[in-house]
Design a protein around this motif. Structure first.
Motif, PDB file in Angstrom:
ATOM      1  N   ASP A 219       0.859  -1.183   0.000  1.00 25.68           N
ATOM      2  CA  ASP A 219       0.000   0.000   0.000  1.00 25.68           C
ATOM      3  C   ASP A 219       0.892   1.228   0.000  1.00 25.68           C
ATOM      4  OD1 ASP A 219      -2.223   1.612   0.201  1.00 25.68           O
ATOM      5  OD2 ASP A 219      -2.769   1.004   2.241  1.00 25.68           O
ATOM      6  N   HIS A 283      -2.886   2.227   9.159  1.00 21.68           N
ATOM      7  CA  HIS A 283      -3.464   0.922   9.482  1.00 21.68           C
ATOM      8  C   HIS A 283      -2.440  -0.165   9.215  1.00 21.68           C
ATOM      9  CE1 HIS A 283      -3.797   0.102   5.108  1.00 21.68           C
ATOM     10  NE2 HIS A 283      -4.055   1.400   5.024  1.00 21.68           N
ATOM     11  N   THR A 310       0.847   1.516   7.820  1.00 18.64           N
ATOM     12  CA  THR A 310       0.961   2.598   6.856  1.00 18.64           C
ATOM     13  C   THR A 310       1.002   3.915   7.620  1.00 18.64           C
ATOM     14  OG1 THR A 310      -1.413   3.017   6.599  1.00 18.64           O
ATOM     15  CG2 THR A 310      -0.441   1.297   5.208  1.00 18.64           C
ATOM     16  N   GLU A 312      -0.027   7.665   6.539  1.00 19.81           N
ATOM     17  CA  GLU A 312      -0.636   8.306   5.381  1.00 19.81           C
ATOM     18  C   GLU A 312      -1.532   9.497   5.718  1.00 19.81           C
ATOM     19  OE1 GLU A 312      -3.735   5.923   3.463  1.00 19.81           O
ATOM     20  OE2 GLU A 312      -3.276   4.254   4.805  1.00 19.81           O
ATOM     21  N   GLU A 326       1.820   8.364   1.452  1.00 20.41           N
ATOM     22  CA  GLU A 326       1.737   7.147   2.262  1.00 20.41           C
ATOM     23  C   GLU A 326       2.924   6.223   2.036  1.00 20.41           C
ATOM     24  OE1 GLU A 326      -1.361   4.446   0.976  1.00 20.41           O
ATOM     25  OE2 GLU A 326      -1.385   3.403   2.909  1.00 20.41           O
TER      26      GLU A 326
END
Ligand SMILES: [Mn+2]
Length: 349
Positions: A219, A283, A310, A312, A326
């Protein structure tokens, strides 16, 4: 590896555990088919599935006894065994399935295990971290690839497809979620999925994407400007960047989710943009794109070495645009290992 994971789960005092969610099927057995059931006992590890998956299940879960549900269904097996204390996934089992099983297992004590499993899965082992590193590297490379192509007139959808094509061509199974490509006024939507909108000079373009490698998600998010950035765009961008960098450099074992969130949020508030940062700071990731821990103003969860999180922060202003940056990091004893290496300097393309 799977035996170790199961042993940890069995320490919960259940004499049998019933698992049916796709991610937990994979987590405890290696089976990636998504449809089936695990029944775990002290001395037996059973995987129930149907004829579509029998060969695959035997290949992926060699430590399990594979049972064709055309012969015996997992529910019938449980009914025959009448477990004393049955561990189950209260966050996944439907109310209908739960009621039916309760009917069949009148003397069984039910032990909800979802919280235990969430906590177990939040701390990754070396195999999981290695796959996440690979997935992150592919996302980074896809970003370098797409930077060479972005130009006014190209659609958001084409940008998203280039990112996806690159990641899949180089080994990813799929994007880890529908790719966010939000340009111009749409960049004020934190989860603006790519549309046919054309990129225009002066637009912010936010790209939030990642991929699955052997089940593990990456991510990342970067925001660029088409052409020259205005002073206001630079101010917004630099504020998000300062908040993001401060938070990344604060990540370490022992910090709580809310402490982490506050590091970024305070910087954004002080710059006068507090009202424009609505979501949480970050998260966990893993077999799902959103796992624990959560980094939010309410999260008391404590960071532990081996967690993936993460970082972000973002600022989103209606009719102006938005910026999010992020990175995905691994929590270590005294800091973190950042898996996202794409530049964070403001790129004017
Ligand atoms: Mn994310």
């Amino acid at each position: 590896m799977y035996t170790k994971r199961i042993d940890m789960l069995m320490a919960s005092s259940a004499d049998m555990v019933y698992i049916t969610s796709p991610e937990n099927l994979q987590y405890y057995s290696g089976f990636t088919g998504g449809e089936g059931a695990l029944v775990l006992e002290k001395n037996a590890h059973l995987l129930f599935t149907d004829s579509r998956y029998l060969i695959q299940a035997a290949e992926e879960a060699p430590d399990f006894e594979i049972i064709d549900i055309a012969k015996v269904r997992a529910e019938a097996y449980l009914e025959e065994k009448q477990p004393t204390r049955l561990g189950y996934e209260e966050n996944f089992l439907t109310a209908a399935d739960f009621c039916r099983l309760q009917e069949a297992l009148q003397d069984t004590e039910w032990l909800p295990l979802s919280e235990t499993i969430i906590k177990q899965r939040a701390i990754k082992d070396e195999t999981e971290l290695a796959l996440t590193r690979q997935a992150s590297r592919l996302a980074d490379e896809a970003f370098s690839h797409v930077l060479l192509l972005i130009h006014p007139g190209m659609t958001e959808r084409d940008v998203a497809l280039e990112l996806e094509w690159y990641m899949r061509k180089n080994g990813a199974l799929a994007p880890s979620f529908p790719i966010v490509c939000a340009s111009g006024y749409r960049s004020a939507m934190p989860h603006g999925i790519a549309t046919d909108k054309k990129l225009e000079a002066g637009d912010f373009l936010t790209m939030d994407f990642g991929c699955f490698v052997d089940g593990y998600a990456s991510d990342m998010t970067r925001t660029v400007v088409l052409g020259r950035a205005t002073d206001e765009q630079k101010r917004v961008y630099e504020t998000v960047l300062a908040a993001q960098r401060a938070a990344v450099s604060t990540v370490a074992a022992g910090k709580t989710g809310k402490e982490m969130d506050a590091v970024a949020r305070d910087i954004i508030k002080e710059a006068g943009y507090g009202a424009y940062f609505g979501h949480a700071l970050g998260h966990g990731t893993g077999l799902m794109i959103h796992e624990h821990p959560v980094l939010s103003p309410r999260s008391e969860e404590m960071l532990v070495p081996g967690m993936l999180v993460t970082v972000e922060p973002g600022i989103y202003i209606e009719n102006f645009g938005g910026v999010r940056i992020e990175d995905l990091v691994i929590v270590t004893e005294d800091g973190c290992e950042n898996l996202t290496s794409a530049t964070k300097e403001l790129l004017e393309l």
